[in-house]
Design an enzyme around this catalytic site. Structure first.
Site, PDB file in Angstrom:
ATOM      1  N   HIS A 228       0.946  -1.263  -0.043  1.00  0.00           N
ATOM      2  CA  HIS A 228      -0.069  -0.029   0.018  1.00  0.00           C
ATOM      3  C   HIS A 228       0.850   1.263  -0.193  1.00  0.00           C
ATOM      4  CE1 HIS A 228       0.268  -0.458   4.476  1.00  0.00           C
ATOM      5  NE2 HIS A 228       0.551   1.059   4.460  1.00  0.00           N
ATOM      6  N   ASP A 259       0.201  -7.696   1.176  1.00  0.00           N
ATOM      7  CA  ASP A 259       0.750  -6.275   1.543  1.00  0.00           C
ATOM      8  C   ASP A 259       2.243  -6.445   1.595  1.00  0.00           C
ATOM      9  OD1 ASP A 259       0.255  -3.897   1.779  1.00  0.00           O
ATOM     10  OD2 ASP A 259       0.039  -3.826   4.112  1.00  0.00           O
ATOM     11  N   SER A 338       4.767   2.336   8.035  1.00  0.00           N
ATOM     12  CA  SER A 338       4.289   1.133   6.955  1.00  0.00           C
ATOM     13  C   SER A 338       5.448   0.822   6.305  1.00  0.00           C
ATOM     14  CB  SER A 338       3.251   1.525   5.979  1.00  0.00           C
ATOM     15  OG  SER A 338       1.963   1.941   6.879  1.00  0.00           O
TER      16      SER A 338
END
Length: 484
Positions: A228, A259, A338
């Site tokens: 993402h 992911d 992230s």
């Protein structure tokens, strides 16, 4: 003048306290030179008040003489220039041309002290005496003390003016505590070792620039991050290293459902991270989250492993659904973390920080509340190797689908579909069977089955506990890779 004399007129000023014709008062020893009788005649005859002016017996000098009369005056041989007194005034006082002729003569003759009757000398107690040895020693000591005090005061004044007079903070220097020595196994030592391998990832897209974190997986420049972070990008990216330098990067491949994405940067001397074993983690193990939360590069936060195999189903509306059995931690993780590494107490990467839970309304920015989740590194490594090797990742499947909780005591997931010749069918599972546990992990939600299975690599064998009717049974299932 209080003595009745006016020397400016050269005559006598009448004194109301003295009768007319009285002789002048005797001059006492308080008058300068009175003890030397400056107006006495040097001879033994009648005294003269002026040259050529004899003074008779009735002259005031007779009555003013302290010896009673002029005839009793001592002979010149007794008192004169050669006498013990030795006063030069004795011989010429009456012959002084400046003497007032009308002034009476006052003569004071000092008494003769008989031998052996001299008064005993008197010592003035207030007069300074000869200093003692103690006093002589005290003088330099006191002088040194005063000089030191003055020097210290001047030094302090100059120091204050120079800015060095601030208060001294803290205690005396002591040995550095063990916790402050930053040993390699300490959290500070771990952070120092891992930080050079962590990067900030920036990807340009039509909507702007996406920013996240990543870490170097290979010496030739492969970097692991989240899907993402790079999703929606134009294929061009850049990384910012720990020292602030930057380099361009290209996207090698990505897997939306796990992911995980891989980018590559060309730069010599890269230091890849050391990988750990996420299956060996235990709840309570210390961990560090490293990355660039809210664009704050090189940020390190600490926490523990809060839970394991926390099954996640994540994704944005309209986007792919991501499944994984995550490592839960209370280390502070925010937007920008992230793709960054979650490392254990030995500095080995055990997870990839991916999502957080937050109590915010729709449309608001989420923040850390102590609930963060990372993809287990064993799963991330497998996907990364697939992407580097083939450009895409394989998905692990069981060949069955559950339609939801049973709602009965004991829980479990009822199988709604079993693929023919799939792993579940090959293990003897049928539609209607209730899956209770996989490798001892209870099943309560449909997400649990998909996320937990994808934790394992294709070809792994798992134990499935299930219930058929009222009987509880176990079977071994060999998981496979998705045919897509």
């Amino acid at each position: 003048m209080t003595d009745g004399w006016d020397w400016r007129r050269g005559g006598e000023t009448p004194d109301p306290a003295r009768p007319p014709g009285a002789g002048a008062p005797s001059v006492g020893p308080t008058m300068p030179g009175a003890d030397r009788a400056p107006f006495a005649s040097p001879g033994g005859g009648p005294a003269s008040s002026w040259p050529g002016h004899p003074v008779g017996p009735g002259h005031p000098v007779a009555s003013a003489s302290p010896v009673g009369s002029a005839s009793s005056w001592p002979a010149p041989a007794a008192v004169g220039p050669n006498s013990a007194d030795g006063s030069p005034w004795w011989s010429d006082a009456l012959a002084d041309p400046w003497r007032d002729p009308a002034a009476p003569t006052a003569v004071v003759v000092p008494g003769v002290v008989a031998p052996g009757t001299e008064p005993e000398p008197v010592t003035d107690p207030d007069a300074p005496g000869r200093p003692t040895l103690r006093q002589l020693l005290l003088i330099p000591v006191i002088t040194a003390l005063l000089a030191g005090t003055l020097g210290g005061a001047l030094g302090y004044a100059f120091a204050v003016r120079g800015g060095a007079g601030a208060a001294v903070l803290g205690g005396a220097p002591a040995e550095v505590p063990a916790l402050a020595q930053r040993k390699p196994e300490s959290l500070a030592g771990v952070a120092e070792r891992v930080l050079p391998s962590v990067v900030t990832v920036r990807v340009s897209s039509l909507g702007g620039t996406s920013e996240g974190s990543g870490f170097i997986a290979t010496a030739d420049g492969h970097v692991i991050t989240n899907d993402h972070v790079v999703a929606g990008g134009s294929g061009k990216a850049s990384v910012v290293f720990n020292d602030g330098s930057t380099a361009p990067a290209t996207i090698v491949g990505q897997d939306a459902e796990s992911d995980i994405a891989v980018i590559k940067v060309s730069r010599p001397g890269l230091r890849p991270v050391e990988f750990g074993d996420s299956d060996a983690l235990a709840v309570g193990d210390p961990v560090l989250a490293i990355g660039s939360p809210l664009s704050l590069a090189n940020t390190v936060t600490a926490g523990i492993v809060s839970a394991l195999d926390r099954t996640m189903q994540a994704g944005e509306p309209g986007g792919p659904v991501r499944y994984y059995a995550a490592i839960q931690t209370d280390a502070a993780v925010n937007h920008g973390n992230s793709g960054g590494p979650l490392v254990d107490g030995a500095g080995r990467v055990v997870g990839v920080n991916s999502t957080i839970k937050s109590l915010v309304a729709e449309g608001q920015e989420a923040g850390n509340i102590g609930l963060a989740f990372a993809i287990p590194i064993n799963q991330a490594k497998r996907v990364t190797q697939d992407i580097i090797g083939t450009g895409k990742a394989r998905r692990t499947v069981i060949g069955a689908r559950a339609d939801g909780p049973t709602g009965v005591v004991g829980g479990g997931l009822r199988l709604a579909e079993v693929e023919p010749s799939g792993p579940a069918d090959g293990a003897g599972l049928k539609v209607g069977d209730v899956i209770l546990k996989i490798n001892g992990r209870p099943m309560t939600e449909p997400t649990d089955l998909t996320a937990l299975v994808r934790k394992y690599a294709p070809g792994s064998v798992v134990t499935v506990e299930y219930r058929r009717g009222s009987a509880r049974q176990n079977t071994s299932v060999t998981l496979a890779a998705d045919a897509k």
